[in-house]
Scaffold this motif. Sequence first.
Motif, PDB file in Angstrom:
ATOM      1  N   ARG A  68       0.877  -1.338   0.091  1.00 48.83           N
ATOM      2  CA  ARG A  68       0.241   0.029   0.120  1.00 48.83           C
ATOM      3  C   ARG A  68       0.837   1.282   0.097  1.00 48.83           C
ATOM      4  NH1 ARG A  68      -5.292   0.678   3.601  1.00 48.83           N
ATOM      5  NH2 ARG A  68      -5.506  -1.245   2.671  1.00 48.83           N
ATOM      6  N   ARG A  69       2.046   1.316   0.733  1.00 49.94           N
ATOM      7  CA  ARG A  69       2.956   2.508   0.797  1.00 49.94           C
ATOM      8  C   ARG A  69       3.446   2.635  -0.738  1.00 49.94           C
ATOM      9  NH1 ARG A  69       5.600   0.703   5.741  1.00 49.94           N
ATOM     10  NH2 ARG A  69       4.151   0.667   7.356  1.00 49.94           N
ATOM     11  N   GLY A  70       3.908   1.688  -0.982  1.00 49.50           N
ATOM     12  CA  GLY A  70       4.624   1.645  -2.415  1.00 49.50           C
ATOM     13  C   GLY A  70       3.546   2.286  -3.456  1.00 49.50           C
ATOM     14  N   THR A 109      -5.144  18.290  -3.820  1.00 49.23           N
ATOM     15  CA  THR A 109      -6.315  17.598  -3.617  1.00 49.23           C
ATOM     16  C   THR A 109      -6.723  16.648  -4.583  1.00 49.23           C
ATOM     17  OG1 THR A 109      -7.020  20.014  -3.031  1.00 49.23           O
ATOM     18  CG2 THR A 109      -8.730  18.489  -3.876  1.00 49.23           C
ATOM     19  N   ALA A 110      -6.109  16.716  -5.804  1.00 49.29           N
ATOM     20  CA  ALA A 110      -6.381  15.536  -6.983  1.00 49.29           C
ATOM     21  C   ALA A 110      -5.721  14.446  -6.483  1.00 49.29           C
ATOM     22  CB  ALA A 110      -5.947  16.145  -8.336  1.00 49.29           C
ATOM     23  N   ILE A 111      -4.362  14.644  -5.931  1.00 53.78           N
ATOM     24  CA  ILE A 111      -3.696  13.464  -5.559  1.00 53.78           C
ATOM     25  C   ILE A 111      -4.307  12.832  -4.292  1.00 53.78           C
ATOM     26  CG2 ILE A 111      -1.373  12.795  -4.547  1.00 53.78           C
ATOM     27  CD1 ILE A 111      -0.314  15.140  -6.238  1.00 53.78           C
ATOM     28  N   LEU A 112      -4.732  13.432  -3.474  1.00 48.09           N
ATOM     29  CA  LEU A 112      -5.504  12.695  -2.292  1.00 48.09           C
ATOM     30  C   LEU A 112      -6.834  12.027  -2.808  1.00 48.09           C
ATOM     31  CD1 LEU A 112      -5.253  15.791   0.476  1.00 48.09           C
ATOM     32  CD2 LEU A 112      -4.069  13.598   0.465  1.00 48.09           C
ATOM     33  N   GLU A 142      -9.345   7.131  -3.775  1.00 48.77           N
ATOM     34  CA  GLU A 142     -10.105   6.077  -4.769  1.00 48.77           C
ATOM     35  C   GLU A 142      -9.327   4.854  -5.156  1.00 48.77           C
ATOM     36  OE1 GLU A 142     -11.279   8.840  -7.884  1.00 48.77           O
ATOM     37  OE2 GLU A 142     -12.709   9.966  -6.681  1.00 48.77           O
ATOM     38  N   LYS A 143      -8.098   4.883  -5.522  1.00 45.47           N
ATOM     39  CA  LYS A 143      -7.437   3.807  -5.988  1.00 45.47           C
ATOM     40  C   LYS A 143      -7.271   2.882  -4.939  1.00 45.47           C
ATOM     41  CE  LYS A 143      -7.115   5.411 -10.073  1.00 45.47           C
ATOM     42  NZ  LYS A 143      -7.811   4.911 -11.333  1.00 45.47           N
TER      43      LYS A 143
END
Length: 63
Positions: A15-17, A34-37, A42-43
């Motif tokens: 998960r960290r990777g 914001t988009a990265i968060l 989601e992913k």
Amino acid sequence: MGGTVIETESEKLIRRGKAQEIIEMGQEFGLDDTAILKRLQEKIGLSLETASAYLERYGKQLV
């Protein structure tokens, strides 16, 4: 196990990777925090708090 989810160390590392990859790629493509968060949530199913912690940790490593 009564519905309790146990996360192994290997799952945490994976998960960290994935989080680090999403953050680095997002920054390379010019996405804002914001988009990265949102992508982290989601992913890979992170909470906002966890996603923010990863962004704080890995978002500053780009040179």
